[in-house]
Design an enzyme around this catalytic site. Structure first.
Site, mmCIF file in Angstrom:
data_model
loop_
_atom_site.group_PDB
_atom_site.id
_atom_site.type_symbol
_atom_site.label_atom_id
_atom_site.label_comp_id
_atom_site.label_asym_id
_atom_site.label_seq_id
_atom_site.Cartn_x
_atom_site.Cartn_y
_atom_site.Cartn_z
ATOM 1 N N TYR A 129 -92.065 -61.479 21.748
ATOM 2 C CA TYR A 129 -92.247 -62.712 22.525
ATOM 3 C C TYR A 129 -91.665 -62.544 23.938
ATOM 4 C CZ TYR A 129 -91.680 -67.785 23.452
ATOM 5 O OH TYR A 129 -91.714 -69.052 23.965
ATOM 6 N N ASP A 182 -108.171 -76.628 21.948
ATOM 7 C CA ASP A 182 -107.318 -75.949 20.973
ATOM 8 C C ASP A 182 -108.228 -75.176 20.026
ATOM 9 O OD1 ASP A 182 -104.083 -76.579 20.200
ATOM 10 O OD2 ASP A 182 -105.265 -75.458 18.737
ATOM 11 N N GLY A 213 -104.234 -74.866 24.061
ATOM 12 C CA GLY A 213 -103.155 -75.105 23.090
ATOM 13 C C GLY A 213 -102.693 -76.544 23.105
ATOM 14 N N ARG A 233 -108.274 -75.411 16.928
ATOM 15 C CA ARG A 233 -108.614 -76.232 15.750
ATOM 16 C C ARG A 233 -108.734 -77.689 16.169
ATOM 17 N NH1 ARG A 233 -103.428 -78.574 14.189
ATOM 18 N NH2 ARG A 233 -102.033 -77.861 15.794
ATOM 19 N N LEU A 276 -102.951 -79.001 21.151
ATOM 20 C CA LEU A 276 -102.418 -79.646 19.941
ATOM 21 C C LEU A 276 -101.017 -79.136 19.583
ATOM 22 C CD1 LEU A 276 -105.647 -79.720 17.743
ATOM 23 C CD2 LEU A 276 -104.395 -81.711 18.580
ATOM 24 N N GLY A 277 -100.487 -78.247 20.396
ATOM 25 C CA GLY A 277 -99.161 -77.691 20.120
ATOM 26 C C GLY A 277 -98.041 -78.653 20.498
ATOM 27 N N GLN A 278 -96.817 -78.158 20.392
ATOM 28 C CA GLN A 278 -95.647 -79.030 20.600
ATOM 29 C C GLN A 278 -95.636 -79.630 22.006
ATOM 30 O OE1 GLN A 278 -91.789 -77.186 20.758
ATOM 31 N NE2 GLN A 278 -90.705 -79.059 20.196
HETATM 32 N N1 SER Z 1 -88.460 -72.298 21.703
HETATM 33 C C1 SER Z 1 -88.950 -70.975 21.882
HETATM 34 C C2 SER Z 1 -88.700 -70.136 20.710
HETATM 35 O O1 SER Z 1 -87.706 -70.346 20.061
HETATM 36 C C3 SER Z 1 -88.299 -70.357 23.070
HETATM 37 O O2 SER Z 1 -89.185 -70.293 24.089
HETATM 38 O O3 SER Z 1 -89.455 -69.255 20.438
#
Ligand code: SER
Length: 315
Positions: A141, A34, A8, A36, A10-12
Site C-alpha cells: 500500500y 463504483d 470508488g 458494484r 461507495l467506499g468510506q
Molecule cells: N486508513 C488507511 C489504512 O489503514 C491508511 O491510509 O490503510
C-alpha cells in the site's frame, strides 16, 4: 469544480463526499461510479455508473458522456487488504490511478486522489513528520501511495494536469465502514462500544497514529480543490491530520460518555507491524500555509458525534 466524476464512490470516503458535493455543486453535476451497485443514496440520489477503474475505455467514455471538468479518484485497496494480495493491490491501485490520470490529461480536467500516512516508513521521522521527508514504506500500500504521489507530480510537471492530493490519516466515520485498513480499529471501537460495551483491540497499547473525522476529511478535499493554484507549492500530497491517538486515548474518550466501557488487547502482528512503520504524528504546516487547512474535530468532539450518529444508525 463544476462537473465532477468520482471513482470508488461507495467506499468510506466516497459515500460521504458524493453527498456533500451534490449538495454544493448540484445533484446532476456529481457523477458517482463504483465497481458494484448498492442500496445507497450514492446510487439512487444522482447520476451513477458502474465502473471498474482498471477499464480505461469505460472510464474515458463516462467522463466524456458527462463532460466532467474534475476527476476525484478514490477507488483503491487499503493497507491490510493490500498486504494480503499485493498483486491485486498493484493492479487496482496503480493501473486504476494511471487510467484516471490519463482521463484527466485527455479531457484536461482537475484531479484529486488521496495519499496516506501509509506513504511513510520505518525510517521516516516519527514525530511531527515533516511534509518533505524520507519515504521508504515497507507495505505494498505504501509503495503504491509513494508511486502515486510521484505520478501525480509527474502529470502536473510533464502534462500540466492540475493534480492535487493529501496524505490522509486514519479516517473515522459512521456512514460506511473502511475496507481493510490498519487504522480501522478506531472505527470498530465505536460500533463495539455501543453493541457490546467492550472492544478487543488488534493494535497494541501505546501505538500512536494520526486520525481524522470524516467531515474534516471531506472539507479538506473540497477546500484543496477550490484553492488558488498559484499558492500551491506542494500539490501531491499534503500532510493533514486532526488527532494523534493510541487505542487507550479512544478508550478514555469513549469512557467519558460510556463509563462502563472496557477494552482489552489481542494484537494482530500484521497490522501492528504496519502501524509501527507509520508516524506517530504528522506536521500539517504546509497544508495550513498553502490552502488554510484546519480540522474542526478533536477526539472528544468526534467521539460525541460518532456515538450519537451510530446510536441512530444501529437503533
Ligand atoms: N486508513 C488507511 C489504512 O489503514 C491508511 O491510509 O490503510
Amino acid at each position: 469544480m463544476k462537473k465532477i466524476l468520482i471513482t470508488g464512490a461507495l467506499g468510506q470516503i466516497g459515500s460521504e463526499l458524493t453527498t456533500k458535493l451534490r449538495e454544493i455543486y448540484g445533484t446532476d453535476n456529481v457523477v458517482a461510479t463504483d465497481i458494484r451497485e448498492a442500496d445507497s443514496p450514492v446510487v439512487t440520489g444522482g447520476p451513477f455508473e458502474i465502473l471498474d477503474v482498471t477499464d480505461y475505455e469505460k472510464m474515458l467514455m463516462i467522463a466524456k458522456k458527462y463532460q466532467v471538468d474534475t476527476v476525484i479518484h478514490l477507488a483503491a485497496l487499503l493497507s491490510a487488504k493490500a498486504e494480503n494480495n499485493p498483486q491485486l493491490a498493484w493492479n487496482l491501485n496503480m493501473n486504476g490511478l494511471m487510467n484516471a490520470l490519463e482521463v484527466a490529461r485527455e479531457l484536461d480536467t482537475k484531479f484529486f486522489t488521496p495519499s496516506s500516512i501509509g506513504a511513510f516508513g520505518p525510517n521516516t521521522p516519527k514525530d511531527l513528520t515533516p511534509q518533505d521527508t524520507i519515504q521508504r514504506p515497507t507495505t505494498m500500500y505504501g509503495v503504491n501511495k509513494v508511486a502515486g504521489e510521484l505520478l501525480c507530480d509527474y502529470y502536473y510537471n510533464r502534462f500540466g494536469v492540475d493534480t492535487r492530493g493529501v496524505r490522509f490519516p486514519g479516517l473515522i466515520s459512521y456512514v460506511t465502514e473502511p475496507g481493510g485498513g490498519t487504522t480501522d480499529y478506531a472505527v470498530e471501537i465505536y460500533y463495539e462500544a455501543l453493541k457490546k460495551g467492550s472492544y478487543t483491540s488488534y493494535i497494541a497499547e501505546g501505538t500512536q497514529m494520526d486520525m481524522m473525522y470524516m467531515p474534516d476529511a471531506v472539507n479538506a478535499i473540497i477546500q484543496l480543490m477550490e484553492a488558488d493554484s498559484e499558492k500551491l507549492v506542494h500539490r501531491n500530497a499534503f500532510n493533514i491530520t486532526a488527532v494523534s491517538a493510541s487505542p487507550e486515548d479512544f478508550e478514555a474518550a469513549i469512557k467519558k460518555q460510556l463509563p462502563e466501557f472496557t477494552m482489552d488487547y489481542k494484537v494482530d502482528p500484521v497490522r501492528q507491524k504496519i502501524a509501527e512503520s507509520w508516524p506517530n504524528s504528522i506536521d500539517c504546516a504546509a497544508a495550513k500555509d498553502e490552502w488554510g487547512f484546519e480540522a474542526k474535530y478533536d477526539i472528544d468532539k468526534m467521539t460525541t458525534d460518532m456515538l450519537e450518529k451510530l446510536r441512530e444508525k444501529l437503533g
